[in-house]
Design a protein around this motif. Structure first.
Motif, PDB file in Angstrom:
ATOM      1  N   LEU A 105       0.841  -1.195   0.000  1.00 28.61           N
ATOM      2  CA  LEU A 105       0.000   0.000   0.000  1.00 28.61           C
ATOM      3  C   LEU A 105       0.873   1.239   0.000  1.00 28.61           C
ATOM      4  CD1 LEU A 105      -2.776  -1.024   2.563  1.00 28.61           C
ATOM      5  CD2 LEU A 105      -2.735  -1.316   0.075  1.00 28.61           C
ATOM      6  N   ASP A 106       0.358   2.317  -0.552  1.00 28.42           N
ATOM      7  CA  ASP A 106       1.062   3.592  -0.644  1.00 28.42           C
ATOM      8  C   ASP A 106       1.570   4.025   0.723  1.00 28.42           C
ATOM      9  OD1 ASP A 106       2.017   5.607  -2.242  1.00 28.42           O
ATOM     10  OD2 ASP A 106       0.093   6.604  -2.516  1.00 28.42           O
ATOM     11  N   HIS A 107       2.649   4.800   0.729  1.00 30.23           N
ATOM     12  CA  HIS A 107       3.230   5.322   1.968  1.00 30.23           C
ATOM     13  C   HIS A 107       2.164   6.067   2.775  1.00 30.23           C
ATOM     14  CE1 HIS A 107       6.158   6.988   4.714  1.00 30.23           C
ATOM     15  NE2 HIS A 107       5.598   8.170   4.519  1.00 30.23           N
ATOM     16  N   GLY A 108       2.061   5.759   4.032  1.00 31.24           N
ATOM     17  CA  GLY A 108       1.115   6.429   4.912  1.00 31.24           C
ATOM     18  C   GLY A 108      -0.212   5.721   5.068  1.00 31.24           C
ATOM     19  N   ILE A 109      -0.514   4.781   4.182  1.00 28.81           N
ATOM     20  CA  ILE A 109      -1.774   4.042   4.288  1.00 28.81           C
ATOM     21  C   ILE A 109      -1.574   2.901   5.283  1.00 28.81           C
ATOM     22  CG2 ILE A 109      -3.541   2.689   3.092  1.00 28.81           C
ATOM     23  CD1 ILE A 109      -3.454   5.628   2.213  1.00 28.81           C
ATOM     24  N   LYS A 110      -2.379   2.916   6.339  1.00 31.13           N
ATOM     25  CA  LYS A 110      -2.283   1.861   7.352  1.00 31.13           C
ATOM     26  C   LYS A 110      -3.070   0.625   6.933  1.00 31.13           C
ATOM     27  CE  LYS A 110      -3.157   0.785  12.161  1.00 31.13           C
ATOM     28  NZ  LYS A 110      -3.666   1.225  13.446  1.00 31.13           N
ATOM     29  N   ARG A 111      -4.298   0.853   6.441  1.00 30.80           N
ATOM     30  CA  ARG A 111      -5.143  -0.273   6.051  1.00 30.80           C
ATOM     31  C   ARG A 111      -6.337   0.221   5.241  1.00 30.80           C
ATOM     32  NH1 ARG A 111      -9.367  -1.720  10.713  1.00 30.80           N
ATOM     33  NH2 ARG A 111      -9.607   0.348  11.604  1.00 30.80           N
ATOM     34  N   THR A 112      -7.026  -0.724   4.615  1.00 31.82           N
ATOM     35  CA  THR A 112      -8.298  -0.438   3.967  1.00 31.82           C
ATOM     36  C   THR A 112      -9.395  -0.987   4.870  1.00 31.82           C
ATOM     37  OG1 THR A 112      -8.306  -2.508   2.725  1.00 31.82           O
ATOM     38  CG2 THR A 112      -7.312  -0.600   1.657  1.00 31.82           C
ATOM     39  N   LEU A 113     -10.590  -0.420   4.756  1.00 31.77           N
ATOM     40  CA  LEU A 113     -11.721  -0.914   5.520  1.00 31.77           C
ATOM     41  C   LEU A 113     -13.018  -0.597   4.800  1.00 31.77           C
ATOM     42  CD1 LEU A 113     -12.259   1.424   8.587  1.00 31.77           C
ATOM     43  CD2 LEU A 113     -10.443   1.784   6.971  1.00 31.77           C
ATOM     44  N   TRP A 114     -14.055  -1.334   5.132  1.00 39.10           N
ATOM     45  CA  TRP A 114     -15.382  -1.148   4.554  1.00 39.10           C
ATOM     46  C   TRP A 114     -16.290  -0.660   5.667  1.00 39.10           C
ATOM     47  CZ3 TRP A 114     -16.451  -1.679  -0.578  1.00 39.10           C
ATOM     48  CH2 TRP A 114     -15.477  -2.313  -1.360  1.00 39.10           C
ATOM     49  N   MET A 115     -16.956   0.479   5.446  1.00 39.47           N
ATOM     50  CA  MET A 115     -17.818   1.065   6.467  1.00 39.47           C
ATOM     51  C   MET A 115     -19.197   1.363   5.894  1.00 39.47           C
ATOM     52  SD  MET A 115     -15.112   3.690   8.313  1.00 39.47           S
ATOM     53  CE  MET A 115     -16.233   4.150   9.629  1.00 39.47           C
ATOM     54  N   THR A 116     -20.204   1.264   6.759  1.00 38.47           N
ATOM     55  CA  THR A 116     -21.562   1.617   6.360  1.00 38.47           C
ATOM     56  C   THR A 116     -21.695   3.135   6.362  1.00 38.47           C
ATOM     57  OG1 THR A 116     -22.424   1.670   8.621  1.00 38.47           O
ATOM     58  CG2 THR A 116     -22.475  -0.478   7.457  1.00 38.47           C
ATOM     59  N   PRO A 117     -22.714   3.665   5.681  1.00 35.74           N
ATOM     60  CA  PRO A 117     -22.937   5.113   5.745  1.00 35.74           C
ATOM     61  C   PRO A 117     -23.111   5.607   7.190  1.00 35.74           C
ATOM     62  CG  PRO A 117     -24.182   4.194   3.937  1.00 35.74           C
ATOM     63  CD  PRO A 117     -23.610   3.027   4.699  1.00 35.74           C
TER      64      PRO A 117
END
Length: 154
Positions: A105-117
């Motif tokens: 992942l790009d520098h500075g990105i800790k993680r991806t996540l999926w969130m509801t509205p």
């Protein structure tokens, strides 16, 4: 010669799947923040190409823009700064493609996540900018504009 002012042009991907939105958690001068996969337009690329590139860099997943959700302007004061920066964001929705598990992942990105509205609305204190929620709200409202609305000269 007088310096000519220019806004910082950015792109963002608004990606929804089964009622959840793809976000990234990233290190910023303000601390750990939430954002769409997003970033700056680079020389020689179209806005849609920039959005696909940034999404791949920040999520390790291919992305194909299919529509423009909206164009947003925000004047923000970055941490440890006395000067405002004006951002002009082009947000695209589209489809996710292949996940590339070996890609960092790009520098500075800790993680991806999926969130509801609802989760996104409840976490505005952690948003990188107000443009994050506005783009999602516009997407939920059905705002979609054809890609050819944004013309890129050859």
């Amino acid at each position: 010669m007088k310096h000519r002012w220019k806004p910082s042009v950015t792109v963002a991907a608004v990606v929804e799947h089964e009622g959840r939105f793809l976000l990234v958690e990233e290190h910023t001068p303000e601390g750990l923040r939430l954002n769409n996969p997003a970033g700056h337009l680079e020389p020689g690329e179209s806005l849609a190409e920039a959005c696909a590139r940034e999404t791949l860099e920040e999520t390790a997943t291919s992305f194909t823009p299919t529509a423009l959700v909206g164009v947003y302007q925000a004047r923000l004061l970055p941490a440890n700064s006395t000067e405002f920066t004006t951002y002009l964001r082009f947000a695209f929705c589209g489809t996710l493609g292949d996940f590339h598990p070996g890609r960092r992942l790009d520098h500075g990105i800790k993680r991806t996540l999926w969130m509801t509205p609802a989760e996104i609305r409840a976490s505005t204190h952690r948003h990188r900018s107000p443009m994050l929620l506005r783009g999602i709200e516009d997407y939920l409202a059905g705002r979609r504009f054809p890609l050819d609305l944004v013309y890129t000269a050859p």
